[in-house]
Design an enzyme around this catalytic site. Structure first.
Site, PDB file in Angstrom:
ATOM      1  N   VAL A 224      70.739  10.079 -27.299  1.00 57.22           N
ATOM      2  CA  VAL A 224      71.813  11.345 -27.393  1.00 57.22           C
ATOM      3  C   VAL A 224      72.873  10.785 -28.202  1.00 57.22           C
ATOM      4  O   VAL A 224      73.860  11.660 -28.359  1.00 57.22           O
ATOM      5  CB  VAL A 224      71.891  11.753 -26.140  1.00 57.22           C
ATOM      6  CG1 VAL A 224      70.743  12.204 -25.337  1.00 57.22           C
ATOM      7  CG2 VAL A 224      72.698  10.862 -25.193  1.00 57.22           C
TER       8      VAL A 224
ATOM      9  N   HIS B 262      65.861  13.996 -26.321  1.00 53.85           N
ATOM     10  CA  HIS B 262      66.564  14.279 -25.103  1.00 53.85           C
ATOM     11  C   HIS B 262      67.945  14.678 -25.314  1.00 53.85           C
ATOM     12  O   HIS B 262      68.889  14.815 -24.517  1.00 53.85           O
ATOM     13  CB  HIS B 262      66.737  12.904 -24.493  1.00 53.85           C
ATOM     14  CG  HIS B 262      65.500  12.285 -23.889  1.00 53.85           C
ATOM     15  ND1 HIS B 262      65.185  10.888 -23.657  1.00 53.85           N
ATOM     16  CD2 HIS B 262      64.206  12.690 -23.610  1.00 53.85           C
ATOM     17  CE1 HIS B 262      63.966  10.646 -23.321  1.00 53.85           C
ATOM     18  NE2 HIS B 262      63.379  11.796 -22.930  1.00 53.85           N
TER      19      HIS B 262
ATOM     20  N   SER C 241      62.171   0.884 -23.432  1.00 54.91           N
ATOM     21  CA  SER C 241      61.388   0.189 -22.369  1.00 54.91           C
ATOM     22  C   SER C 241      60.001   0.983 -22.141  1.00 54.91           C
ATOM     23  O   SER C 241      59.132   0.326 -21.394  1.00 54.91           O
ATOM     24  CB  SER C 241      62.301   0.422 -20.988  1.00 54.91           C
ATOM     25  OG  SER C 241      62.429   1.725 -20.560  1.00 54.91           O
TER      26      SER C 241
HETATM   27  N1  APR Z   1      67.308  -4.799 -29.691  1.00 53.65           N
HETATM   28  C1  APR Z   1      65.898  -4.351 -29.590  1.00 53.65           C
HETATM   29  N2  APR Z   1      65.524  -3.693 -28.260  1.00 53.65           N
HETATM   30  C2  APR Z   1      66.565  -3.991 -27.283  1.00 53.65           C
HETATM   31  C3  APR Z   1      67.909  -4.603 -27.572  1.00 53.65           C
HETATM   32  C4  APR Z   1      68.064  -4.945 -28.854  1.00 53.65           C
HETATM   33  N3  APR Z   1      69.241  -5.597 -29.546  1.00 53.65           N
HETATM   34  N4  APR Z   1      68.647  -4.358 -26.502  1.00 53.65           N
HETATM   35  C5  APR Z   1      67.614  -4.010 -25.580  1.00 53.65           C
HETATM   36  N5  APR Z   1      66.651  -3.735 -25.932  1.00 53.65           N
HETATM   37  C6  APR Z   1      65.280  -3.023 -25.552  1.00 53.65           C
HETATM   38  C7  APR Z   1      65.013  -3.447 -23.774  1.00 53.65           C
HETATM   39  O1  APR Z   1      64.304  -4.545 -23.919  1.00 53.65           O
HETATM   40  C8  APR Z   1      64.537  -2.230 -23.269  1.00 53.65           C
HETATM   41  O2  APR Z   1      63.033  -2.383 -23.499  1.00 53.65           O
HETATM   42  O3  APR Z   1      65.592  -1.454 -25.536  1.00 53.65           O
HETATM   43  C9  APR Z   1      64.959  -1.263 -24.319  1.00 53.65           C
HETATM   44  C10 APR Z   1      66.058  -0.282 -23.683  1.00 53.65           C
HETATM   45  O4  APR Z   1      65.397   0.418 -22.515  1.00 53.65           O
HETATM   46  P1  APR Z   1      65.894   1.454 -21.653  1.00 53.65           P
HETATM   47  O5  APR Z   1      67.296   1.119 -21.143  1.00 53.65           O
HETATM   48  O6  APR Z   1      65.130   1.844 -20.616  1.00 53.65           O
HETATM   49  O7  APR Z   1      66.202   2.886 -22.403  1.00 53.65           O
HETATM   50  P2  APR Z   1      65.189   3.939 -22.984  1.00 53.65           P
HETATM   51  O8  APR Z   1      63.767   3.250 -23.335  1.00 53.65           O
HETATM   52  O9  APR Z   1      65.748   4.589 -24.400  1.00 53.65           O
HETATM   53  O10 APR Z   1      65.249   5.007 -21.866  1.00 53.65           O
HETATM   54  C11 APR Z   1      64.346   5.902 -21.991  1.00 53.65           C
HETATM   55  O11 APR Z   1      65.625   6.815 -20.039  1.00 53.65           O
HETATM   56  O12 APR Z   1      67.163   7.280 -18.766  1.00 53.65           O
HETATM   57  C12 APR Z   1      66.488   7.922 -19.561  1.00 53.65           C
HETATM   58  O13 APR Z   1      67.008   9.554 -20.851  1.00 53.65           O
HETATM   59  C13 APR Z   1      67.236   8.305 -20.543  1.00 53.65           C
HETATM   60  O14 APR Z   1      66.392   8.402 -22.911  1.00 53.65           O
HETATM   61  C14 APR Z   1      66.656   7.497 -21.934  1.00 53.65           C
HETATM   62  C15 APR Z   1      65.198   7.281 -21.392  1.00 53.65           C
END
Ligand code: APR
Length: 244
Positions: free
Chosen positions: A107, A123, A193
């Site tokens: 977002v 989102h 994730s």
């Molecule tokens: N480069 C690549 N990947 C990375 C890096 C990086 N520098 N740093 C972290 N990651 C990866 C982590 O290993 C993890 O798999 O990014 C992912 C982040 O996961 P989340 O924090 O769960 O974020 P996201 O998957 O976008 O969450 C999905 O959950 O809370 C809700 O609405 C919110 O859009 C969000 C949704």
């Protein structure tokens, strides 16, 4: 090496002006810009807060000030960040192929600031406000924002224009995302994730439709069963390697 025996360089060299690309992105693509992720790190948002206290319609009804203070803080953090090399690689990739449609769970608006022309905000956006009474919607980049901002049309309470847990995805965006995922030749999964649906389901949709699926992450995530090539590392260091 991918399950089909291809390397990132091999996939890069096979990209032509006919190649259709779609990319599902998550918080990890913005991590190198300084935007906190939700899970996985000591500073991750859901390590320190509970989604049900801050990211549900019930939480907003219960305590709109608490929710607005948190979203105002997040707007302030993002306003101080810049797109990184991973964000900046995608509009370059867009120029080198038939187009890149970005399906972002983020977002933060960093894809648009990086110059990507086709961004589906799955989102919603921190920079959109919506009236809880009349539905009026507006873009607002004020940092800080008035606490409990009022609707200019009806004076009702404005809420953040994001999709909260328990809320549905905009049907136009859902349809456009499914079309991009099933019509592409190459599907990228960058920094997610893969735990939150229906966004995470896009990788499966693309894989089933015959697309080659490439994941960029520090570690394999929830969509890895559908991935042909996993590229380990920080997205700002790995994603530029795909640009011809
Ligand atoms: N480069 C690549 N990947 C990375 C890096 C990086 N520098 N740093 C972290 N990651 C990866 C982590 O290993 C993890 O798999 O990014 C992912 C982040 O996961 P989340 O924090 O769960 O974020 P996201 O998957 O976008 O969450 C999905 O959950 O809370 C809700 O609405 C919110 O859009 C969000 C949704």
């Amino acid at each position: 090496m991918s399950s089909s025996g291809r390397t990132l360089a091999g996939i890069r060299d096979s990209i032509t002006s006919e190649t259709r690309i779609a990319a599902l992105t998550g918080a990890g693509i913005s991590a190198a810009s300084g935007v906190p992720t939700f899970r996985g790190g000591p500073d991750s948002l859901w390590e320190n807060e509970r989604p049900k206290d801050l990211a549900t319609p019930e939480a907003f009804r219960r305590d709109p000030e608490k929710v607005w203070r948190w979203y105002d803080w997040r707007r302030g953090v993002v306003a101080g960040c810049e797109p990184n090399a991973a964000h900046l690689a995608l509009p370059r990739l867009h120029e080198a192929c038939a187009g890149v449609t970005i399906i972002t769970q983020n977002v933060d608006g960093l894809h648009q600031r990086a110059g990507s022309p086709e961004v589906l905000e799955f989102h919603g956006s921190l920079w959109t406000l919506r009236c809880t009474a009349c539905g009026h919607e507006e873009r607002n980049e004020d940092v800080p924002l008035d606490l409990l901002p009022a609707c200019p049309a009806c004076s009702g309470l404005l809420r953040p224009g994001v999709v909260w847990f328990g809320e549905g995805i905009d049907t136009r965006i859902m349809r456009a995302s499914a079309l991009a995922a099933t019509a592409c030749d190459l599907f990228l999964v960058i920094g997610t994730s893969g735990l939150v649906h229906p966004a995470a389901g896009m990788a499966m949709m693309a894989g089933k439709a015959g697309a080659e699926v490439v994941e960029f992450n520090l570690e394999q995530g929830g969509v890895s069963a559908w991935v042909d090539l996993f590229v380990a590392g920080s997205a700002d260091e790995t994603v530029p390697g795909l640009v011809p």
